[in-house]
Design an enzyme around this catalytic site. Structure first.
Site, PDB file in Angstrom:
ATOM      1  N   ARG A   1      54.180  44.459  42.718  1.00 40.55           N
ATOM      2  CA  ARG A   1      54.175  43.536  41.577  1.00 40.55           C
ATOM      3  C   ARG A   1      55.587  43.091  41.228  1.00 40.55           C
ATOM      4  O   ARG A   1      56.527  43.882  41.241  1.00 40.55           O
ATOM      5  CB  ARG A   1      53.554  44.203  40.349  1.00 40.55           C
ATOM      6  CG  ARG A   1      53.711  43.353  39.091  1.00 40.55           C
ATOM      7  CD  ARG A   1      52.759  43.722  38.002  1.00 40.55           C
ATOM      8  NE  ARG A   1      52.940  45.079  37.519  1.00 40.55           N
ATOM      9  CZ  ARG A   1      52.167  45.624  36.590  1.00 40.55           C
ATOM     10  NH1 ARG A   1      51.183  44.940  36.058  1.00 40.55           N
ATOM     11  NH2 ARG A   1      52.385  46.866  36.207  1.00 40.55           N
TER      12      ARG A   1
ATOM     13  N   LYS B   1      43.983  43.476  35.144  1.00 38.56           N
ATOM     14  CA  LYS B   1      43.554  43.044  33.812  1.00 38.56           C
ATOM     15  C   LYS B   1      44.341  41.807  33.363  1.00 38.56           C
ATOM     16  O   LYS B   1      43.767  40.833  32.886  1.00 38.56           O
ATOM     17  CB  LYS B   1      43.728  44.186  32.796  1.00 38.56           C
ATOM     18  CG  LYS B   1      42.944  45.449  33.177  1.00 38.56           C
ATOM     19  CD  LYS B   1      43.101  46.565  32.163  1.00 38.56           C
ATOM     20  CE  LYS B   1      44.489  47.171  32.079  1.00 38.56           C
ATOM     21  NZ  LYS B   1      44.940  47.876  33.307  1.00 38.56           N
TER      22      LYS B   1
ATOM     23  N   ARG C   1      42.576  52.629  24.781  1.00 45.57           N
ATOM     24  CA  ARG C   1      42.893  53.469  25.937  1.00 45.57           C
ATOM     25  C   ARG C   1      42.580  54.929  25.691  1.00 45.57           C
ATOM     26  O   ARG C   1      42.750  55.747  26.584  1.00 45.57           O
ATOM     27  CB  ARG C   1      44.389  53.371  26.202  1.00 45.57           C
ATOM     28  CG  ARG C   1      44.765  52.474  27.342  1.00 45.57           C
ATOM     29  CD  ARG C   1      46.279  52.425  27.310  1.00 45.57           C
ATOM     30  NE  ARG C   1      46.831  52.267  28.610  1.00 45.57           N
ATOM     31  CZ  ARG C   1      47.273  51.111  29.093  1.00 45.57           C
ATOM     32  NH1 ARG C   1      47.155  50.019  28.401  1.00 45.57           N
ATOM     33  NH2 ARG C   1      47.811  51.071  30.277  1.00 45.57           N
TER      34      ARG C   1
ATOM     35  N   ARG D   1      58.858  46.003  37.096  1.00 47.77           N
ATOM     36  CA  ARG D   1      58.749  46.759  35.855  1.00 47.77           C
ATOM     37  C   ARG D   1      59.256  48.180  36.066  1.00 47.77           C
ATOM     38  O   ARG D   1      59.015  48.768  37.117  1.00 47.77           O
ATOM     39  CB  ARG D   1      57.281  46.795  35.398  1.00 47.77           C
ATOM     40  CG  ARG D   1      57.012  45.783  34.294  1.00 47.77           C
ATOM     41  CD  ARG D   1      55.567  45.638  33.958  1.00 47.77           C
ATOM     42  NE  ARG D   1      54.861  46.880  33.633  1.00 47.77           N
ATOM     43  CZ  ARG D   1      53.581  46.921  33.257  1.00 47.77           C
ATOM     44  NH1 ARG D   1      52.886  45.799  33.170  1.00 47.77           N
ATOM     45  NH2 ARG D   1      52.996  48.063  33.001  1.00 47.77           N
TER      46      ARG D   1
ATOM     47  N   ARG E   1      50.663  57.467  35.650  1.00 49.37           N
ATOM     48  CA  ARG E   1      49.785  56.556  34.895  1.00 49.37           C
ATOM     49  C   ARG E   1      48.334  56.692  35.340  1.00 49.37           C
ATOM     50  O   ARG E   1      47.416  56.607  34.528  1.00 49.37           O
ATOM     51  CB  ARG E   1      50.270  55.113  35.055  1.00 49.37           C
ATOM     52  CG  ARG E   1      51.531  54.817  34.241  1.00 49.37           C
ATOM     53  CD  ARG E   1      52.336  53.662  34.807  1.00 49.37           C
ATOM     54  NE  ARG E   1      51.680  52.386  34.684  1.00 49.37           N
ATOM     55  CZ  ARG E   1      52.008  51.314  35.419  1.00 49.37           C
ATOM     56  NH1 ARG E   1      52.978  51.405  36.323  1.00 49.37           N
ATOM     57  NH2 ARG E   1      51.380  50.190  35.257  1.00 49.37           N
TER      58      ARG E   1
HETATM   59  P1  AP5 Z   1      48.029  43.044  36.931  1.00 56.66           P
HETATM   60  O1  AP5 Z   1      47.122  41.926  36.584  1.00 56.66           O
HETATM   61  O2  AP5 Z   1      49.420  42.991  36.448  1.00 56.66           O
HETATM   62  O3  AP5 Z   1      47.321  44.442  36.558  1.00 56.66           O
HETATM   63  P2  AP5 Z   1      47.041  45.105  35.154  1.00 56.66           P
HETATM   64  O4  AP5 Z   1      45.696  45.738  35.228  1.00 56.66           O
HETATM   65  O5  AP5 Z   1      47.263  44.124  34.040  1.00 56.66           O
HETATM   66  O6  AP5 Z   1      48.140  46.236  35.225  1.00 56.66           O
HETATM   67  P3  AP5 Z   1      49.201  46.802  34.182  1.00 56.66           P
HETATM   68  O7  AP5 Z   1      50.177  47.632  34.969  1.00 56.66           O
HETATM   69  O8  AP5 Z   1      49.776  45.725  33.337  1.00 56.66           O
HETATM   70  O9  AP5 Z   1      48.328  47.747  33.368  1.00 56.66           O
HETATM   71  P4  AP5 Z   1      48.780  48.976  32.661  1.00 56.66           P
HETATM   72  O10 AP5 Z   1      47.517  49.301  31.973  1.00 56.66           O
HETATM   73  O11 AP5 Z   1      49.377  50.054  33.437  1.00 56.66           O
HETATM   74  O12 AP5 Z   1      50.047  48.489  31.830  1.00 56.66           O
HETATM   75  P5  AP5 Z   1      50.196  47.986  30.345  1.00 56.66           P
HETATM   76  O13 AP5 Z   1      51.210  46.922  30.363  1.00 56.66           O
HETATM   77  O14 AP5 Z   1      48.886  47.742  29.720  1.00 56.66           O
HETATM   78  O15 AP5 Z   1      48.018  43.207  38.540  1.00 56.66           O
HETATM   79  C1  AP5 Z   1      48.828  44.156  39.195  1.00 56.66           C
HETATM   80  C2  AP5 Z   1      49.403  43.543  40.472  1.00 56.66           C
HETATM   81  O16 AP5 Z   1      48.357  43.306  41.415  1.00 56.66           O
HETATM   82  C3  AP5 Z   1      50.086  42.193  40.281  1.00 56.66           C
HETATM   83  O17 AP5 Z   1      51.166  42.105  41.163  1.00 56.66           O
HETATM   84  C4  AP5 Z   1      49.003  41.169  40.660  1.00 56.66           C
HETATM   85  O18 AP5 Z   1      49.559  39.968  41.191  1.00 56.66           O
HETATM   86  C5  AP5 Z   1      48.224  41.928  41.724  1.00 56.66           C
HETATM   87  N1  AP5 Z   1      46.785  41.663  41.699  1.00 56.66           N
HETATM   88  C6  AP5 Z   1      45.991  41.554  40.594  1.00 56.66           C
HETATM   89  N2  AP5 Z   1      44.700  41.360  40.952  1.00 56.66           N
HETATM   90  C7  AP5 Z   1      44.687  41.363  42.322  1.00 56.66           C
HETATM   91  C8  AP5 Z   1      43.647  41.212  43.295  1.00 56.66           C
HETATM   92  N3  AP5 Z   1      42.348  41.041  42.935  1.00 56.66           N
HETATM   93  N4  AP5 Z   1      43.987  41.273  44.607  1.00 56.66           N
HETATM   94  C9  AP5 Z   1      45.280  41.472  44.993  1.00 56.66           C
HETATM   95  N5  AP5 Z   1      46.309  41.610  44.125  1.00 56.66           N
HETATM   96  C10 AP5 Z   1      46.008  41.558  42.797  1.00 56.66           C
HETATM   97  O19 AP5 Z   1      50.808  49.301  29.663  1.00 56.66           O
HETATM   98  C11 AP5 Z   1      52.067  49.790  29.998  1.00 56.66           C
HETATM   99  C12 AP5 Z   1      52.380  51.044  29.191  1.00 56.66           C
HETATM  100  O20 AP5 Z   1      52.368  50.733  27.773  1.00 56.66           O
HETATM  101  C13 AP5 Z   1      51.368  52.195  29.323  1.00 56.66           C
HETATM  102  O21 AP5 Z   1      51.640  53.003  30.449  1.00 56.66           O
HETATM  103  C14 AP5 Z   1      51.584  52.927  27.992  1.00 56.66           C
HETATM  104  O22 AP5 Z   1      52.743  53.700  28.044  1.00 56.66           O
HETATM  105  C15 AP5 Z   1      51.808  51.790  27.016  1.00 56.66           C
HETATM  106  N6  AP5 Z   1      50.554  51.326  26.397  1.00 56.66           N
HETATM  107  C16 AP5 Z   1      49.981  50.090  26.560  1.00 56.66           C
HETATM  108  N7  AP5 Z   1      48.820  50.017  25.867  1.00 56.66           N
HETATM  109  C17 AP5 Z   1      48.660  51.239  25.252  1.00 56.66           C
HETATM  110  C18 AP5 Z   1      47.645  51.781  24.418  1.00 56.66           C
HETATM  111  N8  AP5 Z   1      46.558  51.065  24.086  1.00 56.66           N
HETATM  112  N9  AP5 Z   1      47.793  53.059  23.975  1.00 56.66           N
HETATM  113  C19 AP5 Z   1      48.887  53.794  24.320  1.00 56.66           C
HETATM  114  N10 AP5 Z   1      49.881  53.342  25.111  1.00 56.66           N
HETATM  115  C20 AP5 Z   1      49.766  52.057  25.578  1.00 56.66           C
END
Ligand code: AP5
Ligand code: ZN
Length: 212
Positions: free
Chosen positions: A126, A13, A87, A159, A170
């Site tokens: 990552r 994302k 979410r 991270r 997760r």
């Molecule tokens: P990346 O682009 O970083 O993936 P992402 O989908 O953004 O993953 P996140 O881990 O950031 O999502 P998340 O939902 O777990 O975490 P968030 O920060 O939102 O890509 C991942 C890796 O793959 C990278 O190394 C990239 O280079 C590689 N890659 C990407 N695309 C690729 C491809 N096509 N091919 C190969 N490699 C690729 O949330 C973290 C925490 O915050 C949650 O667990 C929760 O505790 C809290 N939180 C956040 N939002 C909420 C909410 N709305 N409600 C409640 N709690 C929340």
């Protein structure tokens, strides 16, 4: 108006969002907003960190409150790209209310589909810049100089929630609490699935073709 990027952790994302920012979207990642609060050591941030490090969600009212503040202080004509929000069903319903109150429209929900084993590999590899937030992958998107950010040469880090135990948690939480949003948005005719297991370039092109 707004677009939502929906998909499991690590589906890409954030990586897809980078190209959409150049297309006039305001990127809103609740994960990034929460990590900023952690960095600033606010009460909200310290409470959120405990849950995030365990792979659990932060309470709905906390996240919805952050989004409400942000929307109310933004330009009414902005186009928002929500990443990692909503979410839960409660968050999705609150988002509908907030958008309606601003006389806006939720235009699309792009669903990044990706199998579990691909996600585990992506999150384990990552690396993130501690200073500018740039995201790398040791195999799929490596920094020019190993372990250093391309922008300023600062240290790359892992991270705290990208360890195998928390990744598994997760994924479970996603399936239990976030996957029901697919049905919610399908019923509104808003879901557009994209195969996110393809390369970064291919996934970016597919999303751009849809909403760019
Ligand atoms: P990346 O682009 O970083 O993936 P992402 O989908 O953004 O993953 P996140 O881990 O950031 O999502 P998340 O939902 O777990 O975490 P968030 O920060 O939102 O890509 C991942 C890796 O793959 C990278 O190394 C990239 O280079 C590689 N890659 C990407 N695309 C690729 C491809 N096509 N091919 C190969 N490699 C690729 O949330 C973290 C925490 O915050 C949650 O667990 C929760 O505790 C809290 N939180 C956040 N939002 C909420 C909410 N709305 N409600 C409640 N709690 C929340
Ligand atoms: Zn950097």
């Amino acid at each position: 108006n707004a677009v939502v990027l929906l998909g499991p952790p690590g589906a890409g994302k954030g990586t897809v969002s980078e190209v959409l920012v150049g297309k006039g979207y305001t990127h809103v990642s609740t994960g990034d907003l929460l990590r900023e609060q952690i960095r600033l050591e606010t009460t909200l941030g310290l409470e959120a960190k405990q849950r995030m490090d365990q792979g659990k969600f932060v309470p709905d009212d906390v996240v919805v409150g952050m989004i409400r503040d942000l929307l109310q202080s933004s330009d009414a004509n902005a186009n928002f790209l929500f990443d990692g929000f909503p979410r839960t069903l409660v968050q999705a319903e609150k988002l509908d209310e907030l958008i309606e109150a601003l006389s806006g429209t939720l235009e699309e929900v792009v669903l990044l589909q990706c199998p579990d084993e691909v996600i585990v590999e992506r999150l384990s590899g990552r690396r993130t810049c501690s200073k500018c937030g740039m995201v790398y992958h040791i195999k799929y998107n490596p920094a020019v100089q190993e372990g250093k950010c391309d922008i300023e040469g600062c240290e790359l880090m892992q991270r705290p929630d990208d360890n195998s135990e928390t990744i598994k948690k997760r994924l479970d939480v996603y399936k239990e609490q976030t996957a029901p949003l697919i049905t919610y948005y399908e019923a509104k005719g808003l879901i557009h699935p994209i195969d996110a297991a393809k390369s970064i370039a291919e996934v970016r092109l597919a999303v751009l073709a849809r909403i760019g």
